[in-house]
Design a protein around this motif. Structure first.
Motif, PDB file in Angstrom:
ATOM      1  N   GLN A  59       0.842  -1.059  -0.028  1.00 62.85           N
ATOM      2  CA  GLN A  59       0.045   0.052  -0.168  1.00 62.85           C
ATOM      3  C   GLN A  59       0.937   1.075  -0.088  1.00 62.85           C
ATOM      4  O   GLN A  59       0.575   2.202  -0.753  1.00 62.85           O
ATOM      5  N   ILE A  60       1.976   1.187   0.971  1.00 59.29           N
ATOM      6  CA  ILE A  60       2.760   2.335   0.811  1.00 59.29           C
ATOM      7  C   ILE A  60       3.417   2.495  -0.423  1.00 59.29           C
ATOM      8  O   ILE A  60       3.513   3.620  -0.919  1.00 59.29           O
ATOM      9  N   LEU A  61       3.866   1.560  -1.173  1.00 59.43           N
ATOM     10  CA  LEU A  61       4.668   1.630  -2.548  1.00 59.43           C
ATOM     11  C   LEU A  61       3.357   2.306  -3.448  1.00 59.43           C
ATOM     12  O   LEU A  61       3.840   3.224  -4.194  1.00 59.43           O
ATOM     13  N   ALA A  62       2.236   1.562  -3.396  1.00 58.23           N
ATOM     14  CA  ALA A  62       1.121   2.390  -4.374  1.00 58.23           C
ATOM     15  C   ALA A  62       1.162   3.629  -4.008  1.00 58.23           C
ATOM     16  O   ALA A  62       0.861   4.322  -4.890  1.00 58.23           O
ATOM     17  N   HIS A  63       0.774   4.284  -2.682  1.00 57.88           N
ATOM     18  CA  HIS A  63       0.243   5.499  -2.644  1.00 57.88           C
ATOM     19  C   HIS A  63       1.400   6.418  -2.629  1.00 57.88           C
ATOM     20  O   HIS A  63       1.284   7.416  -2.896  1.00 57.88           O
ATOM     21  N   TYR A  64       2.752   5.944  -2.104  1.00 56.90           N
ATOM     22  CA  TYR A  64       3.618   7.184  -1.984  1.00 56.90           C
ATOM     23  C   TYR A  64       4.947   6.674  -3.073  1.00 56.90           C
ATOM     24  O   TYR A  64       5.699   7.424  -3.052  1.00 56.90           O
ATOM     25  N   GLY A  65       4.755   5.693  -3.753  1.00 58.92           N
ATOM     26  CA  GLY A  65       5.880   5.431  -4.482  1.00 58.92           C
ATOM     27  C   GLY A  65       6.220   6.298  -5.818  1.00 58.92           C
ATOM     28  O   GLY A  65       7.515   6.325  -5.940  1.00 58.92           O
ATOM     29  N   SER A  66       5.666   7.213  -5.916  1.00 58.84           N
ATOM     30  CA  SER A  66       5.839   8.400  -6.880  1.00 58.84           C
ATOM     31  C   SER A  66       6.131   9.448  -6.398  1.00 58.84           C
ATOM     32  O   SER A  66       6.104  10.463  -7.170  1.00 58.84           O
ATOM     33  N   LYS A  67       5.849   9.857  -5.150  1.00 56.65           N
ATOM     34  CA  LYS A  67       5.883  11.158  -4.728  1.00 56.65           C
ATOM     35  C   LYS A  67       7.418  11.751  -4.505  1.00 56.65           C
ATOM     36  O   LYS A  67       8.247  10.583  -4.243  1.00 56.65           O
ATOM     37  N   THR A  68       7.547  12.803  -4.738  1.00 55.20           N
ATOM     38  CA  THR A  68       8.932  13.431  -4.877  1.00 55.20           C
ATOM     39  C   THR A  68       9.299  13.734  -3.206  1.00 55.20           C
ATOM     40  O   THR A  68       8.612  13.704  -2.423  1.00 55.20           O
ATOM     41  N   ALA A  69      10.556  14.059  -3.068  1.00 55.62           N
ATOM     42  CA  ALA A  69      10.985  14.590  -1.762  1.00 55.62           C
ATOM     43  C   ALA A  69      10.218  15.709  -1.154  1.00 55.62           C
ATOM     44  O   ALA A  69       9.882  15.869  -0.069  1.00 55.62           O
ATOM     45  N   VAL A 124       3.778   6.845   9.184  1.00 59.55           N
ATOM     46  CA  VAL A 124       3.362   5.338   8.751  1.00 59.55           C
ATOM     47  C   VAL A 124       3.656   4.345   9.970  1.00 59.55           C
ATOM     48  O   VAL A 124       4.549   4.673  10.743  1.00 59.55           O
ATOM     49  N   ARG A 125       3.181   3.232   9.988  1.00 63.92           N
ATOM     50  CA  ARG A 125       3.346   2.253  10.921  1.00 63.92           C
ATOM     51  C   ARG A 125       3.180   0.908  10.134  1.00 63.92           C
ATOM     52  O   ARG A 125       2.012   0.647   9.562  1.00 63.92           O
ATOM     53  N   ILE A 126       4.471   0.361  10.073  1.00 64.55           N
ATOM     54  CA  ILE A 126       4.491  -0.761   9.249  1.00 64.55           C
ATOM     55  C   ILE A 126       5.146  -1.912   9.938  1.00 64.55           C
ATOM     56  O   ILE A 126       5.708  -1.926  10.905  1.00 64.55           O
ATOM     57  N   TYR A 176       8.189   8.246   9.665  1.00 66.38           N
ATOM     58  CA  TYR A 176       7.709   8.821   8.704  1.00 66.38           C
ATOM     59  C   TYR A 176       8.487   8.688   7.546  1.00 66.38           C
ATOM     60  O   TYR A 176       9.754   8.469   7.558  1.00 66.38           O
ATOM     61  N   LEU A 177       7.581   8.947   6.342  1.00 64.05           N
ATOM     62  CA  LEU A 177       8.212   8.764   4.941  1.00 64.05           C
ATOM     63  C   LEU A 177       9.073   9.906   4.440  1.00 64.05           C
ATOM     64  O   LEU A 177       8.679  11.066   4.705  1.00 64.05           O
ATOM     65  N   VAL A 227      11.435   4.728   5.167  1.00 61.11           N
ATOM     66  CA  VAL A 227      10.712   5.166   6.520  1.00 61.11           C
ATOM     67  C   VAL A 227      11.869   5.493   7.455  1.00 61.11           C
ATOM     68  O   VAL A 227      12.734   4.911   7.843  1.00 61.11           O
ATOM     69  N   HIS A 228      11.841   6.735   8.097  1.00 60.44           N
ATOM     70  CA  HIS A 228      12.726   7.329   8.966  1.00 60.44           C
ATOM     71  C   HIS A 228      12.091   6.924  10.115  1.00 60.44           C
ATOM     72  O   HIS A 228      11.056   7.170  10.743  1.00 60.44           O
ATOM     73  N   ALA A 229      12.695   5.994  10.879  1.00 59.02           N
ATOM     74  CA  ALA A 229      12.180   5.035  12.254  1.00 59.02           C
ATOM     75  C   ALA A 229      12.237   6.033  13.441  1.00 59.02           C
ATOM     76  O   ALA A 229      13.160   6.822  13.710  1.00 59.02           O
ATOM     77  N   GLU A 230      11.237   6.199  14.086  1.00 58.79           N
ATOM     78  CA  GLU A 230      11.104   6.598  15.473  1.00 58.79           C
ATOM     79  C   GLU A 230      10.996   5.618  16.764  1.00 58.79           C
ATOM     80  O   GLU A 230      11.067   6.069  17.744  1.00 58.79           O
ATOM     81  N   LYS A 231      10.502   4.770  16.277  1.00 56.87           N
ATOM     82  CA  LYS A 231      10.095   3.627  17.543  1.00 56.87           C
ATOM     83  C   LYS A 231      10.047   2.097  16.644  1.00 56.87           C
ATOM     84  O   LYS A 231       9.649   2.049  15.524  1.00 56.87           O
TER      85      LYS A 231
END
Length: 476
Positions: free
Chosen positions: A38-48, A57-59, A115-116, A126-130
RNA sequence: GGGCGCGUAGCUCAACUGGCAGAGCAACUGACUCUUAAUCAGUAGGUUGAAGGUUCGAUUCCUUCCGCGCUCACCA
């Protein structure tokens, strides 16, 4: 102590270290915000820039790779064959989380909150926070680059094949699409799905040797069914005029790249039609199934294009090219000379009555029956006929089979009086067909062996595995 | 069931004609805060499927057995 034992013991100890950090080695429910696909589908084409608001996100997933660099590192999590990178910095997660990360093994199952963003090289991560620990791997993963090649392990430990080889997951997803496509198409046409006995006191509906089992309380030998045919036709007598069943058949015969002792068959029966009607239906069903499974009616199998949008129809005599051949001789000539050459999807119709104990005679020539088979890539994938509904003729056919059996034919059809009784209540004119789901899946997934499309194909049991002893060792 | 082939480290594979069993990944120790088959330095890991035989010496040759693959027969 072998390396594997060593590794196992080391990882068993690590479960204690994980718990000492305040995590569970075998965690609990984890409600993810997204799956990795789902993440790849929704955000895969988003730029920085588009990710500048740092979508949270929580994956969860299985660790496929880890790259550690002192006080930071990357890892890839996989889910459903797709992967997403996670970036972990020592100064961005709580202290125990970083210690947990330092002890990660390839194959551990973990959860990540963060967060992505896009890395300097542009990979969505994903920049991990936890971190959350979900399940500890104790055995070594297959090699990451070559995957798992050993066919014996792939079949015996299918879960490893599914972890290591994403193509393998795809095959079984496609298999599910094939089955659901057929169900949907049949239901759209008014067919009702039913379940008939797997354990039968009299076996029939095909020529094959059965497995035998025993019911203790009734002190009764039963056969695992070789086909559901005779029960489905009893339902036609009962007025369920369009029925189908997708389920297992069991045949106690050889194992090969095209045969597994238990295999899945679609059988469907339609009152008031005949084999011509079934041919038209078959052509529609197969074309749509190919499209639903692969996106196209033209499928490549082992280097050859097969067009399910253009299925040939030939009589057996036309295919053999000798109108004087009849009976067993015709079938032998067909099977020897023609069948292996039928690579393009082809319908072969009009079979000799001798090899077809349940099919209706052609009115114009009773030496033949209204029957056809579907061949693709040299394999038979379907068999259909106008059902014999005359109980007197059916009784004669059973008697003929009985003489074959007396002459030593182990696969001759059994006399089934209960079935004759049902037919004596009147069976409408009916067409019936069986399609081998495993073989159809082979074609539509470009698989060379039936074992590649059956999750757990039959193999001889292996010897002592010895894992229980190693797991007990962890308690000492 | 018959024929042919394969079985070497957890995984993927080497080892010439019979002559010291090796590499990469994974693992372990250390370095490294944007790597992606991470990199660098080091360490450890083998009943060569099992049993027997031939030989000074067997992963290699022979026999038997076990497992798997391909193929023929049977079958869908």
């Amino acid at each position: 102590m072998s390396l594997e034992d060593d590794l196992f013991a080391q990882r068993l100890r690590r479960t204690g270290e994980i718990e000492a950090l305040g995590f569970r080695a075998y965690g609990q429910r984890f409600d993810a915000s997204h799956t990795i696909p789902q993440i790849l589908a929704h955000y895969g084409s988003k730029t920085a820039e588009e990710l500048a608001d740092q979508p949270r996100v929580r994956i969860a997933g299985r660790i496929q790779t880890v790259r550690r660099m002192g006080k930071a590192g990357f890892l890839h999590l996989t889910q459903s064959g797709e992967r997403l990178q996670v970036y972990i910095r020592k100064d961005a997660v709580p202290e125990p989380d970083y210690a947990l990360y330092e002890g990660f093994d390839l194959g551990d199952i973990v959860g990540v909150d963060g967060y992505l963003f896009r890395t300097r090289t542009g990979e969505l991560s994903v920049h991990a926070e936890k971190l959350t620990f979900l399940s500890k791997i104790l055995l070594a993963m297959p090699e990451k680059w070559h995957g798992l090649e050993d066919v014996e392990i792939r079949y015996r430990q299918r879960y490893l094949d599914l972890i290591a080889n994403p193509e393998s997951q795809k095959i079984f997803v496609t298999r599910a699409k094939i089955v659901s496509s057929l169900r949907r198409q049949l239901e759209e046409r008014g067919f009702v799905e039913v379940e008939t006995p797997m354990m039968q006191p009299v076996y029939g509906g095909a020529a094959a040797r059965p497995f035998v089992t025993h019911h203790n309380t009734l002190d009764l030998d039963l056969y695992l069914r070789i086909a559901p045919e005779l029960y489905l036709k009893r339902l036609i007598v009962g007025g369920l005029e369009r029925v189908y069943e997708i389920n297992r058949n069991f045949r106690n015969e050889g194992v090969s790249t095209q045969h597994n002792p238990e295999f899945t068959m679609l059988e469907f029966y339609q009152a008031y039609t005949d084999y011509q009607g079934l041919m038209d239906l078959t052509v529609e069903l197969l074309k749509q199934t190919a499209i639903d499974a692969t996106g196209s009616a033209v499928v490549e199998y082992q280097g050859t294009k097969l067009d399910f949008g253009n299925i040939r129809r030939l009589s057996m005599q036309e295919a053999v090219g000798n109108p004087s051949l009849r009976g067993h001789a015709l079938v032998e000539a067909f099977e020897r000379q023609i069948e292996p050459t039928l690579f393009e999807p082809t319908i072969i119709y009009d079979y000799p009555v001798e090899v077809s104990p349940l099919s209706k005679n052609k009115p114009s020539d009773p030496a033949f029956v209204e029957r056809f088979e579907i061949y693709v890539a040299g394999m038979e994938i379907g068999n259909a006929y106008t059902e014999l509904n005359d109980p007197k003729e059916q009784c004669r056919r059973f008697e003929y089979q009985r003489t074959l059996k007396a002459a030593g034919d182990e696969e001759a059809h059994q006399m089934d009086e209960d079935y004759l009784r049902a037919m004596s209540y009147g069976m409408p004119p009916t067409g019936g067909e069986g399609i081998g789901i495993d073989r159809l899946t082979m074609i539509l997934t470009n698989s060379k062996s039936i074992r590649d499309v059956i999750l757990f194909p039959l193999l001889r049991p292996e010897g002592e595995i010895g894992i229980a002893e190693r797991l007990r060792g962890g308690d000492v």
